[in-house]
Design an enzyme around this catalytic site. Structure first.
Site, PDB file in Angstrom:
ATOM      1  N   ASP A 106       3.393  21.060 -23.703  1.00  0.00           N
ATOM      2  CA  ASP A 106       2.601  20.440 -22.630  1.00  0.00           C
ATOM      3  C   ASP A 106       3.515  19.427 -21.950  1.00  0.00           C
ATOM      4  OD1 ASP A 106       0.534  19.471 -21.002  1.00  0.00           O
ATOM      5  OD2 ASP A 106      -0.395  18.268 -22.581  1.00  0.00           O
ATOM      6  N   CYS A 113      -0.699  24.766 -21.540  1.00  0.00           N
ATOM      7  CA  CYS A 113      -2.006  24.624 -20.894  1.00  0.00           C
ATOM      8  C   CYS A 113      -1.895  24.588 -19.373  1.00  0.00           C
ATOM      9  CB  CYS A 113      -2.704  23.364 -21.399  1.00  0.00           C
ATOM     10  SG  CYS A 113      -1.713  21.870 -21.180  1.00  0.00           S
ATOM     11  N   ARG A 150     -14.366  14.800 -16.603  1.00  0.00           N
ATOM     12  CA  ARG A 150     -12.920  14.667 -16.847  1.00  0.00           C
ATOM     13  C   ARG A 150     -12.502  13.259 -16.419  1.00  0.00           C
ATOM     14  NH1 ARG A 150      -7.555  18.026 -15.230  1.00  0.00           N
ATOM     15  NH2 ARG A 150      -8.399  19.238 -16.956  1.00  0.00           N
ATOM     16  N   GLN A 180      -9.827  23.519 -23.364  1.00  0.00           N
ATOM     17  CA  GLN A 180      -8.534  24.219 -23.312  1.00  0.00           C
ATOM     18  C   GLN A 180      -8.274  24.969 -24.621  1.00  0.00           C
ATOM     19  OE1 GLN A 180      -6.026  24.268 -20.681  1.00  0.00           O
ATOM     20  NE2 GLN A 180      -5.197  25.863 -22.012  1.00  0.00           N
ATOM     21  N   HIS A 237      -8.883  17.457 -25.239  1.00  0.00           N
ATOM     22  CA  HIS A 237      -9.096  18.470 -24.187  1.00  0.00           C
ATOM     23  C   HIS A 237      -9.671  19.733 -24.840  1.00  0.00           C
ATOM     24  CE1 HIS A 237      -8.890  20.433 -20.467  1.00  0.00           C
ATOM     25  NE2 HIS A 237      -7.603  20.696 -20.362  1.00  0.00           N
ATOM     26  N   ARG A 292      -9.513  30.069 -19.346  1.00  0.00           N
ATOM     27  CA  ARG A 292     -10.264  28.823 -19.163  1.00  0.00           C
ATOM     28  C   ARG A 292     -11.649  29.130 -18.614  1.00  0.00           C
ATOM     29  NH1 ARG A 292      -8.098  24.137 -18.513  1.00  0.00           N
ATOM     30  NH2 ARG A 292     -10.143  23.530 -19.301  1.00  0.00           N
TER      31      ARG A 292
HETATM   32  N1   CP Z   1      -5.056  23.028 -18.176  1.00  0.00           N
HETATM   33  C1   CP Z   1      -5.810  22.248 -17.386  1.00  0.00           C
HETATM   34  O1   CP Z   1      -6.738  21.557 -17.820  1.00  0.00           O
HETATM   35  O2   CP Z   1      -5.486  22.316 -16.069  1.00  0.00           O
HETATM   36  P1   CP Z   1      -6.112  21.433 -14.889  1.00  0.00           P
HETATM   37  O3   CP Z   1      -5.594  20.028 -15.073  1.00  0.00           O
HETATM   38  O4   CP Z   1      -5.598  22.084 -13.641  1.00  0.00           O
HETATM   39  O5   CP Z   1      -7.606  21.472 -15.005  1.00  0.00           O
HETATM   40  N1  NVA Z   2      -1.733  16.361 -21.368  1.00  0.00           N
HETATM   41  C1  NVA Z   2      -2.022  16.782 -20.022  1.00  0.00           C
HETATM   42  C2  NVA Z   2      -2.933  17.959 -20.012  1.00  0.00           C
HETATM   43  C3  NVA Z   2      -3.252  18.517 -18.654  1.00  0.00           C
HETATM   44  C4  NVA Z   2      -4.156  19.697 -18.691  1.00  0.00           C
HETATM   45  C5  NVA Z   2      -2.622  15.625 -19.251  1.00  0.00           C
HETATM   46  O1  NVA Z   2      -3.518  14.945 -19.780  1.00  0.00           O
HETATM   47  O2  NVA Z   2      -2.199  15.369 -18.122  1.00  0.00           O
END
Ligand code: CP
Ligand code: NVA
Length: 315
Positions: A228, A269, A106, A136, A133, A297
């Site tokens: 989101d 999400c 990540r 998700q 992502h 998830r």
């Molecule tokens: N939805 C999601 O990816 O959450 P986190 O940022 O907590 O992993």
């Molecule tokens: N768009 C958001 C998603 C988090 C799961 C981010 O990248 O922060």
């Protein structure tokens, strides 16, 4: 379905039937876990979890998914390893690939996860980048399938920042599996034309429409309203600008009512900024399935690891 050895970088690389297989495998793993059955399909595997950005759901999903299936997860935070400080992505990939059986990443640049996948020699899974992502989306598809019983033909509206990682990945996933997909956002926050065109091509095969609109009246007919955060991780300096642009696209009770259906569900999400992209009352309403998504998830990330790395004989 044999997905052994595959990376999981974006859903562009996966055929609709492969996506549906992963969703159904997750459903099976979930049902087993509810009965108290966990497996050994990742027994003896060591899994690296690289996190440049923070995470609750993704990190915990990988850790629990690993442990449930007999693997050892190793968390590598941004200050724990040399990546990005003293060592190139290519070298880090080759080192970790000699020690680990699978790598989750990540972080910021999408090119980092692509380089890891190119050089590691073991499956690499995208746990979120600035652009995509994909894990998700599997959780979201499983949640919709559990709720409605089917995916093809659903009407899905994403309201908010229409060019972030979630919007991009939802557009890919929905158009691949036949869900009619609409982005509701000001034009300056629409997805890139190239990606939209690609997804329209997926939609031609699956029967899904892909629509971009800046008119909130286009929520009419939605089975799902998704949103989101207005500022993704790394974009915190854009807060004032985004609030001004996106206030008309907030998911509130008026927007939920204007679908014309009393069966519309609310999805997110998470984490959410209540009062911005969604109001507290919609978030807490009976239409909200956000915690089903969060739980899913884990089952879907487990399915990705099992399918690409594990022993699927007895699953
Ligand atoms: N939805 C999601 O990816 O959450 P986190 O940022 O907590 O992993
Ligand atoms: N768009 C958001 C998603 C988090 C799961 C981010 O990248 O922060």
């Amino acid at each position: 379905m044999n997905l052994k050895g595959r990376n999981f970088i974006t859903l562009k690389d996966y055929a609709p039937e492969e996506i549906e297989y992963l969703v159904d495998l997750a459903g099976k793993l979930k049902a087993d876990k509810k009965k108290g059955i966990t497996g050994n399909s990742l027994k003896g595997k060591n899994i690296a979890l690289i996190f440049e950005k923070p995470s609750t759901r993704t990190r915990c999903a990988f850790v629990v998914g690993c442990v449930d299936e007999g693997a050892h997860p190793e968390y590598l935070g941004k200050d724990d390893i040399q990546l990005g400080h003293k060592e190139s992505v290519e070298d880090t990939a080759r080192v970790l690939g000699r020690m680990f059986d699978g790598i989750e990443f990540r972080g910021f640049k999408h090119s980092t996860v692509e380089a890891l996948a190119k050089y590691a020699g073991v499956p690499v899974w995208n746990g979120l980048t600035d652009d995509y992502h994909p894990t998700q989306i599997l959780a979201d598809l499983l949640t919709m399938k559990e709720h409605f019983g089917y995916l093809k033909g659903l009407n899905f509206v994403y309201a908010g920042d229409g060019r972030n990682n979630m919007a991009n990945s939802l557009m890919i996933g929905c158009s691949k599996v036949g869900i009619n997909f609409t982005i509701l956002a000001p034009k300056c926050l629409w997805p890139k034309e190239e990606l939209t065109a690609l997804c329209r091509g997926y939609g031609e095969k699956s029967g899904a429409s892909v629509t971009l609109s800046d008119d909130v009246k286009d929520v009419h007919g939605a089975d799902v309203i998704y949103t989101d955060v207005w500022c993704s991780m790394g974009e915190e300096d854009k807060a004032a600008e985004r609030v001004a642009l996106l206030k008309p696209y907030q998911v509130n009770s008026a927007m939920m009512a204007s679908t014309g259906k009393d069966t519309t569900i609310f999805m997110h999400c998470l984490p959410a900024v209540k009062g911005n992209e969604v109001t507290e009352d919609v978030f807490e309403s009976a239409a909200s399935v956000v915690f089903d998504e969060a739980e899913n998830r884990m089952h879907t990330i487990k399915a990705v690891m099992v399918a690409t790395l594990g022993d699927t004989e007895n699953v």
